[in-house]
Design a protein around this motif. Structure first.
Motif, PDB file in Angstrom:
ATOM      1  N   ALA A 399       1.256  -0.885   0.304  1.00  0.00           N
ATOM      2  CA  ALA A 399       0.063  -0.704  -0.002  1.00  0.00           C
ATOM      3  C   ALA A 399       1.099   1.094   0.038  1.00  0.00           C
ATOM      4  O   ALA A 399       0.646   2.212  -0.768  1.00  0.00           O
ATOM      5  CB  ALA A 399      -0.764   0.042   1.214  1.00  0.00           C
ATOM      6  N   SER A 400       1.742   0.928   0.662  1.00  0.00           N
ATOM      7  CA  SER A 400       2.806   2.323   0.988  1.00  0.00           C
ATOM      8  C   SER A 400       4.091   2.776  -0.235  1.00  0.00           C
ATOM      9  O   SER A 400       3.873   3.420  -1.218  1.00  0.00           O
ATOM     10  CB  SER A 400       3.843   1.877   1.803  1.00  0.00           C
ATOM     11  OG  SER A 400       3.395   2.006   2.767  1.00  0.00           O
ATOM     12  N   LYS A 401       4.034   1.120  -0.875  1.00  0.00           N
ATOM     13  CA  LYS A 401       4.861   1.315  -2.923  1.00  0.00           C
ATOM     14  C   LYS A 401       3.475   1.829  -3.687  1.00  0.00           C
ATOM     15  O   LYS A 401       4.145   2.508  -4.691  1.00  0.00           O
ATOM     16  CB  LYS A 401       4.679  -0.112  -2.254  1.00  0.00           C
ATOM     17  CG  LYS A 401       5.923   0.273  -4.015  1.00  0.00           C
ATOM     18  CD  LYS A 401       6.009  -1.780  -4.382  1.00  0.00           C
ATOM     19  CE  LYS A 401       7.369  -1.538  -5.709  1.00  0.00           C
ATOM     20  NZ  LYS A 401       7.814  -2.700  -5.861  1.00  0.00           N
ATOM     21  N   TYR A 402       2.539   1.693  -3.363  1.00  0.00           N
ATOM     22  CA  TYR A 402       1.530   2.012  -4.720  1.00  0.00           C
ATOM     23  C   TYR A 402       0.250   2.702  -4.071  1.00  0.00           C
ATOM     24  O   TYR A 402      -1.009   2.768  -4.314  1.00  0.00           O
ATOM     25  CB  TYR A 402       0.916   0.885  -5.452  1.00  0.00           C
ATOM     26  CG  TYR A 402       2.004  -0.149  -5.754  1.00  0.00           C
ATOM     27  CD1 TYR A 402       2.845   0.088  -7.583  1.00  0.00           C
ATOM     28  CD2 TYR A 402       2.210  -1.213  -5.140  1.00  0.00           C
ATOM     29  CE1 TYR A 402       3.529  -0.598  -7.332  1.00  0.00           C
ATOM     30  CE2 TYR A 402       3.263  -2.410  -5.541  1.00  0.00           C
ATOM     31  CZ  TYR A 402       4.196  -1.817  -6.884  1.00  0.00           C
ATOM     32  OH  TYR A 402       4.642  -2.701  -7.119  1.00  0.00           O
ATOM     33  N   PRO A 403       0.815   3.659  -3.522  1.00  0.00           N
ATOM     34  CA  PRO A 403      -0.512   4.818  -2.672  1.00  0.00           C
ATOM     35  C   PRO A 403      -1.518   5.577  -3.554  1.00  0.00           C
ATOM     36  O   PRO A 403      -2.497   5.544  -3.381  1.00  0.00           O
ATOM     37  CB  PRO A 403       0.612   6.187  -2.182  1.00  0.00           C
ATOM     38  CG  PRO A 403       1.882   6.021  -3.617  1.00  0.00           C
ATOM     39  CD  PRO A 403       1.677   4.665  -3.631  1.00  0.00           C
ATOM     40  N   SER A 404      -1.263   4.959  -4.748  1.00  0.00           N
ATOM     41  CA  SER A 404      -2.510   5.369  -5.466  1.00  0.00           C
ATOM     42  C   SER A 404      -3.071   4.823  -5.953  1.00  0.00           C
ATOM     43  O   SER A 404      -4.536   4.885  -6.114  1.00  0.00           O
ATOM     44  CB  SER A 404      -1.777   6.416  -6.988  1.00  0.00           C
ATOM     45  OG  SER A 404      -1.662   6.051  -7.506  1.00  0.00           O
ATOM     46  N   ASP A 474      -0.307  -1.424 -12.108  1.00  0.00           N
ATOM     47  CA  ASP A 474      -0.116  -0.170 -11.785  1.00  0.00           C
ATOM     48  C   ASP A 474       0.722   0.037 -13.084  1.00  0.00           C
ATOM     49  O   ASP A 474      -0.380   1.398 -13.492  1.00  0.00           O
ATOM     50  CB  ASP A 474       0.871   0.168 -10.880  1.00  0.00           C
ATOM     51  CG  ASP A 474       1.000   1.533 -10.259  1.00  0.00           C
ATOM     52  OD1 ASP A 474       0.151   2.332  -9.839  1.00  0.00           O
ATOM     53  OD2 ASP A 474       2.304   1.928 -10.792  1.00  0.00           O
ATOM     54  N   LYS A 475       0.503  -0.293 -13.899  1.00  0.00           N
ATOM     55  CA  LYS A 475       1.782   0.537 -15.015  1.00  0.00           C
ATOM     56  C   LYS A 475       0.986   0.112 -15.966  1.00  0.00           C
ATOM     57  O   LYS A 475       1.124   1.063 -17.101  1.00  0.00           O
ATOM     58  CB  LYS A 475       2.870  -0.504 -15.483  1.00  0.00           C
ATOM     59  CG  LYS A 475       4.097  -0.551 -14.970  1.00  0.00           C
ATOM     60  CD  LYS A 475       5.340  -1.651 -15.308  1.00  0.00           C
ATOM     61  CE  LYS A 475       6.724  -1.167 -14.638  1.00  0.00           C
ATOM     62  NZ  LYS A 475       7.381  -2.870 -14.643  1.00  0.00           N
ATOM     63  N   GLN A 476      -0.221  -0.386 -16.198  1.00  0.00           N
ATOM     64  CA  GLN A 476      -1.777  -0.395 -16.977  1.00  0.00           C
ATOM     65  C   GLN A 476      -2.376   0.793 -16.655  1.00  0.00           C
ATOM     66  O   GLN A 476      -2.431   1.316 -17.500  1.00  0.00           O
ATOM     67  CB  GLN A 476      -2.277  -1.680 -17.080  1.00  0.00           C
ATOM     68  CG  GLN A 476      -1.408  -3.160 -17.615  1.00  0.00           C
ATOM     69  CD  GLN A 476      -2.563  -4.421 -17.006  1.00  0.00           C
ATOM     70  OE1 GLN A 476      -3.194  -3.807 -16.648  1.00  0.00           O
ATOM     71  NE2 GLN A 476      -2.072  -5.050 -17.725  1.00  0.00           N
ATOM     72  N   HIS A 477      -2.006   1.368 -15.332  1.00  0.00           N
ATOM     73  CA  HIS A 477      -3.164   2.628 -15.213  1.00  0.00           C
ATOM     74  C   HIS A 477      -2.868   3.986 -15.435  1.00  0.00           C
ATOM     75  O   HIS A 477      -3.129   4.325 -15.840  1.00  0.00           O
ATOM     76  CB  HIS A 477      -4.014   2.536 -13.980  1.00  0.00           C
ATOM     77  CG  HIS A 477      -4.769   1.159 -14.150  1.00  0.00           C
ATOM     78  ND1 HIS A 477      -6.747   1.989 -13.994  1.00  0.00           N
ATOM     79  CD2 HIS A 477      -5.142   0.204 -13.616  1.00  0.00           C
ATOM     80  CE1 HIS A 477      -6.803   0.999 -13.850  1.00  0.00           C
ATOM     81  NE2 HIS A 477      -7.028   0.004 -13.650  1.00  0.00           N
ATOM     82  N   LYS A 478      -0.909   3.721 -15.943  1.00  0.00           N
ATOM     83  CA  LYS A 478      -1.054   5.147 -15.235  1.00  0.00           C
ATOM     84  C   LYS A 478      -0.555   4.904 -17.697  1.00  0.00           C
ATOM     85  O   LYS A 478      -0.486   6.218 -17.385  1.00  0.00           O
ATOM     86  CB  LYS A 478       0.560   4.498 -14.910  1.00  0.00           C
ATOM     87  CG  LYS A 478       0.626   4.802 -13.684  1.00  0.00           C
ATOM     88  CD  LYS A 478       2.055   4.871 -12.979  1.00  0.00           C
ATOM     89  CE  LYS A 478       2.075   4.938 -11.559  1.00  0.00           C
ATOM     90  NZ  LYS A 478       3.515   4.719 -11.041  1.00  0.00           N
ATOM     91  N   ASN A 479      -0.109   3.890 -18.114  1.00  0.00           N
ATOM     92  CA  ASN A 479      -0.200   4.455 -19.748  1.00  0.00           C
ATOM     93  C   ASN A 479      -1.470   4.786 -20.136  1.00  0.00           C
ATOM     94  O   ASN A 479      -1.672   4.996 -21.036  1.00  0.00           O
ATOM     95  CB  ASN A 479       0.030   2.506 -19.908  1.00  0.00           C
ATOM     96  CG  ASN A 479       1.270   2.497 -19.400  1.00  0.00           C
ATOM     97  OD1 ASN A 479       2.058   3.688 -19.119  1.00  0.00           O
ATOM     98  ND2 ASN A 479       1.747   1.816 -19.739  1.00  0.00           N
TER      99      ASN A 479
END
Length: 479
Positions: A399-404, A474-479
């Motif tokens: 959760a701390s690593k992927y806060p968004s 996470d990468k999929q959503h950032k893209n």
């Protein structure tokens, strides 16, 4: 085809190489190749490395489903009523915390049959007990006594009181969790008729948002979710719903017309929400004031899952219920449920008030005796606490690593929920294709409910996969 990804080289945000889509404009791509002859080679190397990494971990890809599996699924689809959205795998055997499909592919099970297989799969002792009893008596009906139902009832009552639980006295056996809740609601309705001295109707039942109490009509009426209720309205009358953990609303919704309040100390299907002590204490106090029964549904959170036999054993006696419902892990997968009541509730139930054909049969009860004795062992409960603590801390780290992406980690013992800022359903397939079975719950939550025998090494393996798929997600959503 390669899977999509994003690179940033010399202020470039995209390129297209060998069918790989990397979000960059063709003009910038052409300029880059002219300015730097090594550009294409660098991009291609990155793409190939990324592809090899994904393929190495993608050990059970759905696209590689065994032809025999597809053949069997197509055949079954012709004859079964489909009410579940299931993946294209057929599980055929298991051992401990692992299950295997028709193609003998191995999966680590973090779902435990929806919190049922507390002792894991293919437990040797349970298999022996069931096999032996099957050669003697499987079913009698409740027109006759059998030697194991009374023994199981005695065990449940005694270990509940000895462990600091509520004032358990008597037990009624059912076949499932929803049946246990139906019986508890019937008991409460009769209670309301008998204690109503003022002449007003006393049949109201209060439940809470995000609750799940079952799919039969009474339990469904106590499950305030439109997706479950809407197709089957009109529902059983007399049910109202309030806000979980909202103390201020309690005097308004729990009144002289209320015969019972039904609540989960830890909600499972609703997203692994933990009830506050003050909230449950206020419920108990208000039920006392209006002479209503307090029902704790521990079908998912009970029987060792929180690190104690019952979730309510973590609470002071000022929170304890009048009725406790249980099922799921009671016989580790063999169907059985139960209603445990205090003496004052048991006293109002008379011959003919309730019944069941299969409930309390000798096979189910003997199986449950084997399971409950081992669930209640100090060794197993200690394992739940230690492995559960490890998983909780690791999920907090993520959760701390992927806060968004991860908003909250909730739960206790080995009933844990990871809430996401977006719908986490794609994570289920990502995990399965890498050999891990996880499930979701409401409120954009991934539910972690593995067998209670989960070893730390297995937990570490699961966390490794979870971290990998969250990174991909996470990468999929950032893209």
């Amino acid at each position: 085809m390669f899977r999509s990804s994003t690179f940033s080289i010399n202020n470039l945000s995209a390129a297209k190489i060998s069918g790989r889509i990397i979000n960059v404009s063709p003009i910038l791509f052409q300029r880059a190749t002219k300015q730097s002859p090594s550009f294409t080679r660098r991009i291609a190397t990155s793409v190939m490395t990324d592809q090899k990494t994904e393929q190495k971990t993608l050990i059970h890809a759905d696209e590689n489903t065994n032809p025999k599996t597809l053949e069997l699924l197509n055949k079954q689809a012709k004859y079964t009523i489909n009410t579940y959205n299931r993946p294209p795998i057929v599980l055929t055997k298991g051992k401990g915390c692992w299950v295997y499909d028709l193609a003998d592919r191995k999966f680590l099970d973090f779902s435990a049959g929806i919190a049922v297989n507390a002792l894991g799969h293919a437990d040797a002792e349970l298999a022996s007990v069931i096999a032996d009893q099957a050669t003697k008596l499987i079913h009698l009906s409740n027109l006759y006594h059998n030697e194991y139902a009374g023994e199981l009832a005695e065990l449940l009552v005694n270990i509940t009181k000895e462990g600091g639980g509520f004032d358990a006295a008597r037990v009624f056996f059912s076949n499932s969790g929803t049946e246990a809740n139906e019986g508890a609601l019937k008991f409460a309705r009769k209670w309301g008729k008998l204690v109503n001295n003022g002449g007003k109707e006393k049949y109201g039942v209060v439940s809470f948002n995000n609750a799940f109490h079952g799919r039969t009509m009474g339990a469904l009426a106590a499950t305030p979710s439109p997706k479950y209720q809407a197709p089957f309205s009109p529902l059983v009358p007399g049910f109202i719903h309030s806000i979980y953990n909202d103390i201020e609303k309690i005097p308004e919704v729990v009144n002289e017309n209320t015969c019972a309040v039904i609540v989960e100390p830890i909600q499972g299907e609703g997203g692994v929400w933990v009830a506050n002590v003050d909230f449950l204490e206020a419920l108990r106090k208000r039920c006392n004031e209006v002479n209503a029964l307090l029902i704790y549904d521990e079908i998912q959170c009970g029987l060792g899952r929180t690190g104690k036999l019952w979730a309510h054993q973590h609470l002071p006696k000022s929170c304890h219920p009048d009725i406790l419902t249980l099922a799921k892990p009671l016989a580790n997968g063999f169907p059985i449920g139960a209603i445990i009541t205090t003496e004052r509730v048991a006293d109002i139930i008379k011959v003919g008030d309730h019944g069941t054909t299969f409930g309390g049969n000798p096979l189910a009860c003997r199986a449950a005796l084997s399971v409950v004795r081992r669930i209640n062992s100090p060794e197993l409960l200690s394992n739940v606490n230690s492995v559960g603590s490890y998983l909780f801390n690791e999920l907090q780290r993520l959760a701390s690593k992927y806060p968004s992406l991860i908003t909250t980690v909730r739960g206790k013992g080995l009933i844990l929920g990871v809430q996401f800022s977006v719908d986490p359903t794609p994570l289920v397939a990502l995990a399965r294709e890498r050999g891990l079975l996880i499930i979701t719950a409401s409120n954009q939550t991934v539910r972690i409910i593995p067998p209670l025998i989960l070893k730390k090494e297995e937990a570490q393996h699961g966390v490794k996969i979870i971290e990998e798929i969250i990174d991909i997600f996470d990468k999929q959503h950032k893209n």
